[in-house]
Each structure stands twice: as C-alpha cells, then as structure tokens.
Design an enzyme around this catalytic site. Structure first.
Site, PDB file in Angstrom:
ATOM      1  CG  HIS A  98      -2.145   0.808   1.009  1.00 51.39           C
ATOM      2  ND1 HIS A  98      -3.317   0.232   0.579  1.00 51.39           N
ATOM      3  CD2 HIS A  98      -2.403   2.137   1.097  1.00 51.39           C
ATOM      4  CE1 HIS A  98      -4.246   1.159   0.435  1.00 51.39           C
ATOM      5  NE2 HIS A  98      -3.713   2.334   0.739  1.00 51.39           N
ATOM      6  CG  ASP A 177     -10.822   2.906   4.359  1.00 50.83           C
ATOM      7  OD1 ASP A 177     -10.452   4.013   4.796  1.00 50.83           O
ATOM      8  OD2 ASP A 177     -10.397   2.409   3.307  1.00 50.83           O
ATOM      9  NE  ARG A 184      -9.207  10.499   6.014  1.00 53.79           N
ATOM     10  CZ  ARG A 184      -8.301   9.625   5.574  1.00 53.79           C
ATOM     11  NH1 ARG A 184      -8.633   8.389   5.269  1.00 53.79           N
ATOM     12  NH2 ARG A 184      -7.040   9.982   5.447  1.00 53.79           N
ATOM     13  CB  SER A 199      -7.646   4.959   5.908  1.00 51.89           C
ATOM     14  OG  SER A 199      -7.805   4.710   4.547  1.00 51.89           O
ATOM     15  CE  LYS A 203      -7.427   1.280   1.755  1.00 54.92           C
ATOM     16  NZ  LYS A 203      -7.920   2.461   2.439  1.00 54.92           N
TER      17      LYS A 203
END
Ligand code: URA
Length: 452
Positions: A98, A177, A184, A199, A203
């Site tokens: 990520h 999320d 956001r 967040s 995930k």
C-alpha cells in the site's frame, strides 16, 4: 454515507446527538472508548448521521490525534469487526502493498503484476484519489469494462486463477473506510496520521496477506510532507499492523517531485503499461524495483537482493509481467483490446509549457502539479464530481535535467474545468536555476522491523 444530505435534515436524532457529543468531548481532550468509536462509524455507514456531522468528527480527530487504544478501535471499526478474505485456498504465501499516495505514483499498477509474475500471489485492496493525490481505483476506471469493486466471493477466485487481484472497499470489506474515505477526500481531512493509518491498516487487515509492504511518501506531493512525520506514520502503521497480526515492512519514498512523468488517470495507466513492457522510467522504476524486492522478500526472507532482482528483470524482459496485467484485467471484466493505447480516454485540448530561459530544473512542486490536475477533472473537488479520465499532465523533464529556452517542460491535457488556473499552476510548479542540482533518490529508507 449520504451524498444528498442537507443541513436540517434529521436522519436519526439519537445517532446525531451521539456524534455531536462525541465530537465535543473529543475536542475537549477526552479519550473515546472503542464502543463509541464503533458506534459513530456504524451510524455513518448505515446513513444514520449526515455527512456534515461525520466531517466534524473526523476533522476533530485530524486536529487532536488519537491515543493508541482509539486508533486500534477506529481501525477495527473501519473494518467493521472482522470481515476478511479467506486466503487459505490460495497456493503460496500472499503478499500485499500500500502506498500513502502521491502525484504521478502509479507504483501499484506496476509492482502488483511484476511480483505476481515472479510467482508470489498479490491481493490488494485499494482506494480512489484522496485530495490532490491520485487513486488506483480511479486510474483503473479509465480501462473500459474493468470492474474495480468485486463482491467478496469473487476476490479469491480471481486471485487463484490469475495470481493477482485488485479491488476497492465494499459493503463487505472495510465499509467504514470506504464511507469515510470519500468524505475525507472532499473535506480536507486526508492529511492526518491516525486517519491515514486506520484507513490503510483496516484494508490490510481485511486482506490478511502473509507479507505486507507499506510505501510511505515524504515531500510536498505527499499527504504527510515532513520527513519526521512520515517516519512517525511508518512507525504508527508498523505498530498497528502488529496489533492486527500482520507482518509488515515499509519503504520511505521521495515525493519532492512527481514520481513519474504522467499525472492523471488514463495517462498513468498508459505509463504503467509502458513500464510493464520494459521501459525503466526514472524515479518511478527506481521505487518500483525496491517495492517489488521488498514484497518478494516479505514472503521469502531467504531471497537475496540479487536473486530478487534477477526474477524482476526476467518477468519484464520476457513479457510475463505485462501478460499478467492483461490476464488480470480480462479476469476483472475488461477486453484485452481495451488496453491498446488508442482505446484510452484522451482530452482534446493540450497546453504546452515551455522553459522561459535556459537552465537546470531545480524543482517541480508535485502538490502544485496535483492541484492543476484536480482543476481539470483528474480528481474530485466534491463527492460526486465526475472525473475526466483523459485529463492530466505529462512532465517532459525531471529535477536535475538541463533545459534550453523554449524546450517543452510539460503538457497539460484538458477538456473542462478551470484550465486557465491549471495552466498557470503547471507553469509555476517548475523552478529553473543556473546550477545543477541532484534530485533526492526515489527511495529514502527501508524499514524492516525484523532487522531492527
Ligand atoms: N491511502 C489510504 O488507503 N488511506 C489514506 O488515508 C491515505 C492513503
């Protein structure tokens, strides 16, 4: 989550009273308990509180921060207590990665097929654009027919049959999320260490891969600009990952200039495909190599750097990384022909930015370039603003290059939006000087907690 709420519209007075009370107490310095945090997130997901009250709650967290206990509770609340993939049916150790997001950062679309082609299955939950940074899901939607949000029962079959899968948050996986992420994006609450950490790790918890690599950006084009705060974000995420039973390592990467030359949804897909066909794009490729190597080593710790590099070079040189991307895109609904260059959305207008004088490129402000993209529809300024997939910027030079007066520095592609301001932003993003400078390396530092 509502996209239509208006002030005065009371959805559920009890839930509204609860989130206002929670916001007020948090602002006054109180620590929220796990049940309360889970309640607020669930109320928002189930549309019991309006966007403006949730935005105030998130903004308060962005200003006050979260204790460790609150952060764990928020991460769990985003994941809605436990929905996750069952990877036990997948052969081999699964890896995930990520990035905290940046400008011209199309890393995911390169490293996922490369690592999968090297033999390590990759499962990745990803998101849309956040603020001025691009998002993988939005980029992927510029591929006609590609399904970017798979129902949970389809994710593992795609992973098993192809070797990789990329999907967005859904009502099954990290719905908290998904709902807060979109809010956001348009309420100035993206640049917060606890909100980013919750967040991302929610995930990653939903995927539960065996190995995880976090790519955290630092510099003007990153959500967290300052290096020491980016390191704090890394440490926060590594600690949080450990709490959730995930084995993670991290790369601190440079975002003081756009990572790659293409900024914008379809432009970035085309850039990723060029790399998968063998182009070693400076900056972008340098980071991709490190992330790929870390991903491979995260599930095969005995693999040396040289062995990892040999695998990576092989799958690029023999075309198997590119083929992996095509097979995956087809498995998620695209026609292989949709990946031909001329099938991608393109903008009809082009504005060319030229060097006003000769000199060295001493800076290209990625945040300014990202904002220019936003103004012409490459990202969103409001919830439901439609994207212009063909809009964006192509940078023709990087920091450290020498240019002559009149050389093309960048091209802006657009069809709508505030193109005048976007044009001046792209112009102002470039700094030229009369001395050569060396650009910071794309990879700043690698954090492997096992070696610490
Ligand atoms: N990526 C995410 O998934 N969430 C964030 O908040 C930032 C980057």
């Amino acid at each position: 989550m509502s996209t239509t709420s208006s002030p005065g519209e009371a959805r559920n007075t009890v839930a509204s009273a609860r989130v206002v009370d929670s916001t007020t107490r948090k602002r006054a310095g109180e620590v929220l308990d796990a049940e309360e945090i889970a309640g607020v997130v669930a109320d928002f997901v189930h549309d019991r509180i309006p966007d403006y009250q949730m935005a105030a709650w998130l903004a308060t967290i962005a200003c006050t921060g979260l204790s460790t206990g609150e952060l764990v509770a928020l991460t769990r609340a985003y994941a809605m207590d436990g929905g996750h993939l069952d990877l036990s049916r997948v052969d081999g150790a699964v890896v995930d990665k990520h990035s905290t997001g940046g400008v011209g950062d199309t890393t995911t679309l390169i490293v996922v097929p490369v690592v999968a082609a090297c033999g390590a299955p990759v499962a990745k939950m990803t998101g849309r654009a956040l603020g001025f940074t691009g998002g993988t899901l939005d980029k992927l939607e510029s591929i006609k027919g590609l399904r970017t949000s798979l129902p949970v029962e389809e994710i593992v079959p795609v992973l098993k049959s192809v070797g990789m899968v990329i999907t967005g948050q859904s009502t099954d996986l990290t719905p908290g999320d998904g709902a807060t992420y979109a809010l956001r994006d348009v309420t100035g609450t993206v640049e917060s260490i606890p909100l980013i950490a919750a967040s991302i790790i929610s995930k990653k918890f939903a995927v539960q891969a065996d190995g995880l690599v976090l790519d955290v950006k630092t510099g003007s084009g990153a959500l967290i600009r300052e290096r020491h705060r980016a390191v704090e974000l890394i440490q926060t995420m590594l600690d949080l990952a450990r709490v959730f039973g995930l084995s993670a390592r991290a790369v601190l990467s440079d975002m003081s200039q756009p990572l790659g030359p293409s900024v914008g949804n379809a432009l970035e897909i085309r850039q990723a495909l060029a790399v998968l066909r063998g182009e070693r794009t400076p900056g972008l490729w340098d980071l991709c190599v490190t992330v790929c190597r870390q991903m491979l080593q995260s599930v095969d710790p005995l693999l040396t750097d040289e062995q990892a590099m040999a695998k990576i070079d092989r799958v690029l040189d023999d075309g198997s990384a590119y083929e992996m991307f095509v097979r995956w895109a087809v498995a998620q609904g695209a026609a292989a022909a949709a990946l031909e260059a001329e099938r991608f959305p393109t903008a009809s207008n082009r504005y060319v930015v030229k060097a006003a004088e000769s000199g060295w490129v001493t800076g290209i402000d990625p945040r300014v370039v990202g904002k220019a993209g936003l103004l012409v529809g490459a990202g969103r300024l409001t919830y439901d603003a439609p994207l212009d997939y063909g809009a964006g910027i192509l940078l023709r030079h990087r920091v450290g290059d020498h240019v002559d007066k009149g050389d093309v520095l960048a091209e802006l592609f657009y069809d709508r939006g505030d193109a005048d301001t976007a044009r001046s932003l792209v112009e102002s993003a470039f700094r030229l000087g009369d001395r050569a400078v060396t650009a910071p390396s794309a990879v700043q530092q690698v954090f492997d907690p096992r070696g610490a």
